[in-house]
Structure formats: structure tokens, C-alpha cells
Design a protein around this motif. Structure first.
Motif, mmCIF file in Angstrom:
data_model
loop_
_atom_site.group_PDB
_atom_site.id
_atom_site.type_symbol
_atom_site.label_atom_id
_atom_site.label_comp_id
_atom_site.label_asym_id
_atom_site.label_seq_id
_atom_site.Cartn_x
_atom_site.Cartn_y
_atom_site.Cartn_z
ATOM 1 N N LEU A 60 0.811 -1.221 0.000
ATOM 2 C CA LEU A 60 0.000 0.000 0.000
ATOM 3 C C LEU A 60 0.844 1.271 0.000
ATOM 4 O O LEU A 60 0.294 2.371 -0.098
ATOM 5 N N SER A 61 2.172 1.142 0.093
ATOM 6 C CA SER A 61 3.048 2.311 0.182
ATOM 7 C C SER A 61 3.089 3.069 -1.139
ATOM 8 O O SER A 61 2.661 2.570 -2.188
ATOM 9 N N SER A 62 3.646 4.275 -1.096
ATOM 10 C CA SER A 62 3.686 5.128 -2.286
ATOM 11 C C SER A 62 4.566 4.562 -3.384
ATOM 12 O O SER A 62 4.454 4.963 -4.543
ATOM 13 N N VAL A 63 5.472 3.631 -3.046
ATOM 14 C CA VAL A 63 6.304 3.008 -4.081
ATOM 15 C C VAL A 63 5.474 2.067 -4.951
ATOM 16 O O VAL A 63 5.715 1.948 -6.163
ATOM 17 N N HIS A 64 4.450 1.416 -4.366
ATOM 18 C CA HIS A 64 3.722 0.365 -5.084
ATOM 19 C C HIS A 64 2.257 0.728 -5.365
ATOM 20 O O HIS A 64 1.779 0.504 -6.470
ATOM 21 N N TYR A 65 1.513 1.175 -4.373
ATOM 22 C CA TYR A 65 0.099 1.509 -4.533
ATOM 23 C C TYR A 65 -0.685 0.372 -5.214
ATOM 24 O O TYR A 65 -1.373 0.578 -6.211
ATOM 25 N N TYR A 66 -0.573 -0.826 -4.647
ATOM 26 C CA TYR A 66 -1.329 -1.946 -5.203
ATOM 27 C C TYR A 66 -2.841 -1.723 -5.110
ATOM 28 O O TYR A 66 -3.617 -2.379 -5.817
ATOM 29 N N GLN A 67 -3.273 -0.822 -4.238
ATOM 30 C CA GLN A 67 -4.699 -0.549 -4.097
ATOM 31 C C GLN A 67 -5.245 0.328 -5.223
ATOM 32 O O GLN A 67 -6.458 0.537 -5.306
ATOM 33 N N ARG A 68 -4.372 0.834 -6.096
ATOM 34 C CA ARG A 68 -4.838 1.697 -7.184
ATOM 35 C C ARG A 68 -5.785 0.934 -8.101
ATOM 36 O O ARG A 68 -5.430 -0.138 -8.600
ATOM 37 N N PRO A 69 -6.982 1.455 -8.367
ATOM 38 C CA PRO A 69 -7.887 0.802 -9.321
ATOM 39 C C PRO A 69 -7.211 0.666 -10.688
ATOM 40 O O PRO A 69 -6.632 1.618 -11.211
ATOM 41 N N GLY A 70 -7.281 -0.531 -11.239
ATOM 42 C CA GLY A 70 -6.643 -0.775 -12.530
ATOM 43 C C GLY A 70 -5.182 -1.149 -12.440
ATOM 44 O O GLY A 70 -4.516 -1.288 -13.475
ATOM 45 N N HIS A 71 -4.650 -1.307 -11.226
ATOM 46 C CA HIS A 71 -3.239 -1.689 -11.072
ATOM 47 C C HIS A 71 -2.998 -3.061 -11.688
ATOM 48 O O HIS A 71 -3.871 -3.922 -11.712
ATOM 49 N N GLU A 72 -1.777 -3.256 -12.166
ATOM 50 C CA GLU A 72 -1.422 -4.509 -12.805
ATOM 51 C C GLU A 72 -1.346 -5.672 -11.810
ATOM 52 O O GLU A 72 -1.390 -6.842 -12.204
ATOM 53 N N GLU A 73 -1.192 -5.360 -10.526
ATOM 54 C CA GLU A 73 -1.142 -6.388 -9.497
ATOM 55 C C GLU A 73 -2.339 -6.220 -8.548
ATOM 56 O O GLU A 73 -2.920 -5.142 -8.443
ATOM 57 N N THR A 74 -2.676 -7.290 -7.827
ATOM 58 C CA THR A 74 -3.798 -7.277 -6.890
ATOM 59 C C THR A 74 -3.278 -7.256 -5.460
ATOM 60 O O THR A 74 -2.371 -8.035 -5.110
ATOM 61 N N PHE A 75 -3.832 -6.389 -4.644
ATOM 62 C CA PHE A 75 -3.448 -6.321 -3.242
ATOM 63 C C PHE A 75 -3.840 -7.618 -2.536
ATOM 64 O O PHE A 75 -4.970 -8.093 -2.648
ATOM 65 N N ASP A 76 -2.859 -8.206 -1.826
ATOM 66 C CA ASP A 76 -3.086 -9.458 -1.121
ATOM 67 C C ASP A 76 -2.652 -9.287 0.329
ATOM 68 O O ASP A 76 -1.442 -9.273 0.627
ATOM 69 N N PRO A 77 -3.590 -9.164 1.281
ATOM 70 C CA PRO A 77 -3.223 -8.916 2.679
ATOM 71 C C PRO A 77 -2.617 -10.116 3.380
ATOM 72 O O PRO A 77 -2.169 -9.993 4.524
#
Length: 832
Positions: free
Chosen positions: A468-485
Motif C-alpha cells: 500500500l506504500s507510495s512506491v507500489h500503490y497496489y490498491q490503485r484501481p486498474g493496477h497490474e497487481e492485486t493487493f493481497d493482505p
């Protein structure tokens, strides 16, 4: 044509030795004379060896004219004994009373005449040292790595004597072989001599140095004739003691405890080719504070490394070019990551660090850095930075006499986490990188490539925070990767390469890079840009001979494009730059930058929200630099720009005046003012995270920033000096037109946002800081120094929010409680 190019490359690959010898022969050769009696280093050539030594005087000008005839003659001779290399340089000048010889502390360059010797002990055409002196006896030195990169932080132990006489001036260098890295039994060094004639702004060299070639060490000549060389004493000790009075915040107010500490730096030659540098309980209290800034971006700010142990000899650990950020030494001893109170420690204590560096006889260079930092505890009794171990390993194999190279680099970080830090910090991080280059077509072209992988591991909470950090932002809609907690590790790769033309008036470079979304290098590096594919091209032209209009000129055109790994355009720009030095020695530069051409998108603007389409921006900057020879040297910087369809605009002005009031005293004043209107400054995100109910809000920000940097230097002698640095910094911001994202991909700018806040506006800010250093430095014997340091810092940010009044804000700043430090540090250099 293609067949001819392929054939040329095959010839180069098949005949590396002959090409190298031709190049070295073209660089010039000189012989060194053996002496059995130590030379008296007094700047005079009265020692018997100087009457026997070969005289070399084939110097040529390289600035302002490449390979031009020098105005005045220069002559160099060299000798050696069992312990030292001696170099005597005679700089002829018909007007010795016109020599510019300004005093300053060591390693501070002034507008003075100068003599410099360059030594490449390994003759690898990639590394070396530079030793410099002016007619006042002020010494400077530097290390060279990657052929052309100069590391001005290296400090060697050497001696020099200077004289001014009716013929001009002289410099007599004495360089202990313990300061030069070379292979035992070598018969020669790479060698060069440069001379600066300040009042003419002219530079000459032996052998001929060509500015049209983007190289340095590989242009040196050869100093030959050594026999039986061995490195001198293999042990150097630098113990120190320090006492300081500091200001500390307590739960009941302020305290001023007195602290005493001691430590030691060690340099030990394990073999003739391998050297160990170690430091125990280092103290860097004499180092100048970082400049004040206000960071409103999504990413952290990179600061320069100023600590001597991490500066010196770091060239081997810099793989160069685009992979430079893999080892960021400021991570060692960093500000505690979980610091939350003003009374918490501001830095992490380094318990010890060591560096092992050297070069084997087969052209293999090795390097190893190991450091351990202490567990830091905040005022509340909780861990704010765990005990951490850092490791960096580097190996580089030189091929074809330095024309080709292949290297490996690995880093590791291990943290001793507890229950309080485990949810927030990664437990460990590992990175490996391979990089190499190959020069061909008589070293006119270079191809470079690198690739790497990394992995970080930790608790589910820590890796979730990483995603979720500013380097990755996996939570961004349309991101190439999916956030996995549920993840407990994250990794990724990077690959890049370049093709560059190194020689000639016209140069060209093309660079490509691809970094995966999971790449995380920021435990020991500084690489904020991941999930990125980029292409950068640069075409440049350099004027090598003066004309009626200019003495020299440099011009470049650069284009750069970025995409996410999914192909979404993530930024583009075109930069046009031109600069020149005019016949009256004034200089000027102009830069125009067109940003976000076409359908570009900002991936971080919404701080984890959707990508936001960007409109074109235009930035202009102008720099004017005065003639450096007079006592007063002015400079002016102006920058202005607009974008977001005329909704964002700004202007900045910086003025600097350098004053040389006397040969021993100088000052500089540098006020600057920036007025910026940013129509899409992010404010905050509201609502449930990781859901479609989040409101991503922005506002129009009117920001005014003022700074004033003052420096003063008083030099009583080349070994005794006083320096002062002070900078007040004021920045205020006022927000209007609070909006949220509506259609972030809309072509129309206004359609991207809609009103938010019911007519209210976010609160502004008023940030004020003051940083200062005053340092007395006395080098009472070579390598040994006494420092007396006073530092003061002030900060205030809770008054007059959102409004700007220069005099009022300055009064508020100096009403804030000062953070004072008084430090006395003494070190002794021992060479048993």
C-alpha cells in the motif's frame, strides 16, 4: 555498411591488447627516477634527483580550446624511493604577481591557479586518485571511479610544498605508496598532470586531455620505470574523542546533558591488494546539516551523503548509471522509521561498520561493506528502530584492459524485530544485480546492461503496508497487481541497458529500463520508481573551440517516455538545454521542458487512487553566472512555468552573491523566493480504504516559499579555518476550490473533478525552519584534526496557518526554542 560495422567490432574483440597499447602510447610516456635519499618537500628542485629526472613539457590546452597551444609553459618531473612517489611541477608565468592564490580550508575549491596530478595505480583505466594544490598551499584531493566520475570526498595522507618565484610557481608532491593502490611489482602507473591558469580561465594537461571524449582515467599517460615496488605500512589508526552539550526535549521541558564518547577508525592492508577500513562508534557531529525542505509529494526526498566513512572509497560500490540507487548509504544510521515524538532520537546509532576493498592481479575488484546499528527506543519506551545488520558485496571483473567489464552486486538487510515493530517493518531484504559494459570502435561507443532481482519478507501486516506504500500503490484501481493482505513476501525484477556515443562534438545516448511492480529496493537503496517501462534518448553538441560569440558551449535535446508494465502511458517529457561561457567569462544557460505530452497519466497523484490523466506543462529556467575572477561574483536563477490548462503556474527567483573580501575571507548570500499555484495538489483521501466509496480530494494551493542561505569562510592558514552556514526557511500554503476525482481519465480537464466539502476549504500550513553550523577545523598534523562545532536548529509550524508575512514569520521562527549542540572532537592519525 552493416558488414563493415560487424567487422570492426570483431577486430576490436580479437585484438584487445594491441589496441590498448596503441591507446596508451598515444597518451604519452614518462620515466620516473629512483632516489636513495628522501626528497625535502619544500617546493624547490634543489634535491639531486631533480637534476637527473626526465623533464616532460609537452602540455596542451583543453579548455577553452581542445588540443590548443598553451599560453604558458609547464614542466613536470617524477622520482621515487622505497616509501613515496615525488612529483615536481614547474608552472612558468611571466607575471607571477598576477597569480590567483586564495586561501581556504582543505577540499574547498576557489578561483585560484591550480596544479593537479592524477595517478591510476592499477592501470585499469577506470580508477585513480587526484591530488591538487594552489599557489597558497591549499590542498584538495579526490578519487576516480567508472573512468570519469570524481569522488571529491576522498581524503588521502600526502604532502606538498609550493613556492612562488620570478619564473612563476612550483609544486612538489610527496605521495606515500600506502595511499596508492597498485599490484606489487608493477613497473608503471597511469599518470597525468593538469594546470589551471585562473585569470585566463585556461586549462592545460599532459598528456593531451580531450573534452570531446566522455572519459578521464582512460586518457592518462604512463609513468614507467618503477622496480621492486611494495606498499608501505599496512596499518593506519585514527582514534577520536568527542564531548558535546546537546538540547533534548523531555516530558517536563528541556534538558542540556553533557555527553562524552570515543571511537576509532582503522585502515589495515590485509595483503598488498586488499584493504580493510573499519569504524567503531563513529561520530559525525562536524557534518553540515541537511537543507530545510517541505515535501508535498508522495515520495521521500533523497539527501546527499556527507559522512566521511561512507563517502570515501565508495566508488567500487556504485555500479554506475541507472542502477546507482541500489546502495543508498543514508539508510545506515537513518532516522528511526517509527519515530513519532519530538523527544525521540533523530538518528540511529551506528555501533560499527567495515569495508573490505581491493583488486586482485587478474583484474578482479572486490568490495564488502558490513554495518550494525543499535536498537533505538522512543520516549514512550517502545522500539522505534530495531537492531539492524546491513551487508553489501560487490565484485567487478575488468576485461580488455578496462574496455569491458562485468560485475555482480548483492545487498542484504536483516532486522531484529519485536512485537512492536513486526507489524510495521520488513524483517529482511535481499537484492542481487549483474551489470556490465563494453566499449568498441576505438572506445567511441559503449553498450551497457544490467538486471537484478530482489525479495523482501516480513509479517502479513508489514508486507501489506509495503503493497500500500507510495512506491507500489497496489490498491490503485486498474493496477497490474492485486493487493493481497495475506502475503509475507514481495519481490520483483529490473532490467535495463544503454547505447552511448562517448567521443566527438556530437554525442548520443539511448537508455531503456523495465522495473516490475513488486520491486522493493528501499531497505538499503533509493528506487521509488517501479512498475515502469521507460525509454530515454539524448542528443548533445559540445563546442570545442572558442568563437567570437562564446568560449565554450554545450547543448542537448532529451526525450523521455514512461509506461506502466500494463502499457498505460505514465509520463513523457522533452527537454531542450543550451549553455555557454562568453568571451568576457560570464556564463548563461537556458532550459525548456515540455512535460506530459499527449495522453499521460499520474500514478501517484491520488495517493493510491486511480490514475489521473495529465495536461501538458511548460517549464522554463534561466541561469546567469558572473565572471568568477573578481572579488564579487553574482549569479541569478529564474524559473517559471504553467500547466493544467493554465490553472497551475509559478515563478521562482534565486540570487547569489559570492564575495572574496580578502585572500583569507569569503562570504556568500543567497536569497530565493518561489510563488507556486498548483491546481491539483492532493489533500487527503476519505472513506473506506480499498473500496469504491473512497473520496480522492484535491485543491488549488497557493504556496509561497522563502529561503536565505549564508556561508562564511575565514582561513587563517591551509590547516586552520572557520566556516559558517545558516539557512532560515519559510513556506506557507493556502487552499481553495476543494474537489474530488469524478472522471480521472477524462480528456477535458474540468471534467476530471467535482466539488467537495460543501464549500469549505482544507486548512493551510505555515512551516518555518532554521539550520546552522559553525565549525573551526585545525589539522594540527597530517591526517589529525581538532573540530569545535556549534549547531543550532529551530522549527515552528503552529502559528498563522495559511498566511504569509515575511517579517512576522521570521520573528515567530526565532521565538521558537533553539536546539543547540556544542561539540569538541579531536582525532589522531597513527601510522605505526
Amino acid at each position: 555498411m552493416r558488414r563493415l560495422c560487424v567487422a570492426a567490432v570483431l577486430v576490436v574483440l580479437a585484438n584487445p591488447v594491441s589496441l590498448s597499447s596503441q591507446s596508451r602510447e598515444a597518451g604519452g610516456r614518462a620515466r620516473v627516477e629512483r632516489t636513495d635519499q628522501p626528497v625535502v618537500v619544500d617546493g624547490r628542485d634543489t634535491d639531486a634527483v631533480w637534476s637527473r629526472a626526465q623533464r616532460v613539457d609537452e602540455f596542451r590546452q583543453f579548455a577553452p580550446t581542445e588540443d590548443g597551444a598553451p599560453t604558458y609553459r609547464t614542466e613536470v618531473r617524477a622520482a621515487y624511493d622505497d616509501r613515496r612517489l615525488y612529483v615536481f611541477v614547474r608552472a612558468f608565468d611571466p607575471h607571477p604577481d598576477s597569480l590567483l592564490a586564495l586561501l581556504s580550508r582543505r577540499d574547498v575549491r576557489t578561483n585560484s591557479d591550480q596544479l593537479k596530478i592524477i595517478i591510476d595505480g592499477y592501470r585499469d583505466r577506470r580508477t585513480g586518485i587526484e591530488l591538487m594544490v594552489n599557489p597558497a598551499g591549499v590542498k584538495r584531493d579526490a578519487a576516480i571511479y567508472s573512468d570519469i566520475v570524481e569522488d571529491m570526498t576522498w581524503d588521502g595522507i600526502w604532502d606538498v610544498g609550493v613556492t612562488i618565484d620570478s619564473l612563476g610557481w612550483t609544486a612538489e608532491f610527496a605521495v606515500p605508496f600506502s595511499q596508492v593502490r597498485f599490484n606489487a611489482g608493477t613497473s608503471g602507473f597511469g599518470f597525468g598532470v593538469w594546470r589551471d591558469i585562473a585569470r585566463l580561465n585556461e586549462r592545460v594537461s599532459w598528456p593531451t586531455y580531450r573534452t570531446s571524449s566522455q572519459t578521464l582515467a582512460s586518457q592518462l599517460g604512463t609513468l614507467e620505470g618503477f622496480t621492486g615496488l611494495t606498499r608501505a605500512s599496512r596499518l593506519e589508526l585514527l582514534p577520536y574523542t568527542v564531548t558535546k552539550n546537546v538540547t533534548e526535549v523531555t516530558q517536563t521541558g528541556w534538558d542540556h546533558p553533557q555527553k562524552v564518547a570515543a571511537g576509532i577508525d582503522v585502515k589495515y592492508g590485509l595483503t598488498s591488494n586488499l584493504t580493510l577500513d573499519a569504524t567503531v562508534n563513529p561520530d559525525f557531529g562536524q557534518v553540515e546539516a541537511d537543507p530545510a525542505i517541505l515535501n508535498l509529494t508522495a515520495f521521500e526526498v533523497r539527501f546527499e551523503e556527507r559522512r566521511p566513512f561512507f563517502q570515501e572509497g565508495g566508488g567500487l560500490f556504485r555500479c554506475g548509471g541507472p542502477c546507482e540507487g541500489i546502495f543508498y548509504t543514508r539508510r545506515i544510521g537513518r532516522t528511526p522509521q517509527l519515530r513519532s515524538a519530538a523527544a525521540d532520537p533523530v538518528s540511529t546509532t551506528i555501533l560499527g561498520a567495515g569495508k573490505l576493498t581491493g583488486r586482485l592481479g587478474n583484474g578482479l575488484s572486490l568490495g564488502l561493506v558490513e554495518a550494525v546499528t543499535r536498537r533505538e527506543v522512543g520516549i514512550g519506551g517502545r522500539t522505534i528502530e530495531p537492531r539492524t545488520n546491513y551487508l553489501v558485496a560487490r565484485a567487478v571483473k575488468e576485461l580488455r584492459q578496462g574496455r569491458s567489464s562485468f560485475g555482480l552486486m548483492a545487498t542484504a538487510v536483516n532486522r531484529d524485530l519485536d512485537a512492536e515493530t513486526s507489524p510495521f517493518l520488513r524483517r529482511d531484504a535481499f537484492t542481487v544485480v549483474a551489470q556490465g559494459f563494453h566499449r568498441f570502435a576505438r572506445e567511441s561507443w559503449e553498450v551497457m546492461g544490467y538486471t537484478g532481482r530482489n525479495i523482501v519478507r516480513g509479517s502479513e501486516e508489514a508486507i501489506a503496508r509495503t503493497q500500500l506504500s507510495s512506491v507500489h500503490y497496489y490498491q490503485r484501481p486498474g493496477h497490474e497487481e492485486t493487493f493481497d493482505p495475506t502475503r509475507t513476501s514481495l519481490g520483483g525484477g529490473v532490467i535495463g541497458g544503454s547505447l552511448s556515443k562517448l567521443r566527438g562534438q556530437v554525442r548520443y545516448s539511448n537508455f531503456v529500463r523495465a522495473a516490475g511492480p513488486g520491486l522493493e529496493l528501499n531497505d538499503l537503496g533509493f528506487v521509488p520508481l517501479v512498475n515502469d517501462i521507460s525509454v530515454r534518448q539524448t542528443l548533445s553538441f559540445q563546442g570545442l573551440r572558442p568563437t567570437r560569440l562564446y568560449r565554450r558551449t554545450f547543448n542537448s535535446l532529451t526525450s523521455e517516455q514512461h509506461w506502466t508494465t500494463g502499457g498505460l502511458p505514465a509520463g513523457s517529457n522533452v527537454t531542450l538545454h543550451t549553455s555557454a561561457e562568453f568571451p568576457n567569462f560570464w556564463g548563461a544557460a537556458f532550459t525548456y521542458r515540455l512535460v506530459d505530452i499527449g495522453a499521460s497519466h499520474c500514478m501517484s497523484c491520488a495517493r493510491g487512487g486511480p490514475a489521473v490523466r495529465q495536461s501538458a506543462k511548460h517549464d522554463f529556467s534561466i541561469n546567469i553566472q558572473g565572471d568568477p575572477r573578481p572579488a564579487f561574483v553574482p549569479s541569478l536563477d529564474i524559473g517559471f512555468g504553467h500547466g493544467d490548462e493554465q490553472n497551475s503556474y509559478g515563478i521562482g527567483i534565486g540570487v547569489n552573491l559570492e564575495m572574496r573580501i580578502a585572500s583569507r575571507f569569503s562570504m556568500s548570500f543567497g536569497p530565493n523566493y518561489v510563488h507556486r499555484n498548483d491546481d491539483q495538489q492532493w489533500v487527503a483521501n476519505f472513506g473506506a480504504a480499498l473500496s469504491d466509496t473512497t473520496h480522492y480530494t484535491f485543491a488549488h494551493m497557493r504556496q509561497r516559499t522563502y529561503g536565505f542561505t549564508t556561508r562564511a569562510n575565514w582561513t587563517l592558514s591551509p590547516t586552520l579555518s572557520f566556516q559558517f552556514y545558516g539557512q532560515p526557511f519559510l513556506s506557507t500554503g493556502h487552499f481553495t476550490d476543494w474537489r474530488e476525482l469524478a472522471n480521472p481519465l477524462a480528456r477535458d480537464y474540468d471534467a476530471r473533478f467535482r466539488r467537495y466539502g460543501g464549500g469549505a476549504n482544507p486548512p493551510g500550513f505555515n512551516v518555518k525552519q532554521f539550520n546552522s553550523n559553525a565549525v573551526v577545523r585545525w589539522e594540527y598534523r597530517p591526517g589529525s584534526a581538532l573540530f569545535v562545532v556549534w549547531q543550532q536548529g529551530r522549527a515552528q509550524g503552529d502559528r498563522n496557518i495559511g498566511t504569509f508575512d515575511w517579517s512576522r514569520d521570521l520573528r515567530d521562527l526565532f521565538d521558537a526554542h533553539p536546539d543547540n549542540t556544542l561539540l569538541v572532537k579531536a582525532s589522531w592519525w597513527l601510522n605505526p
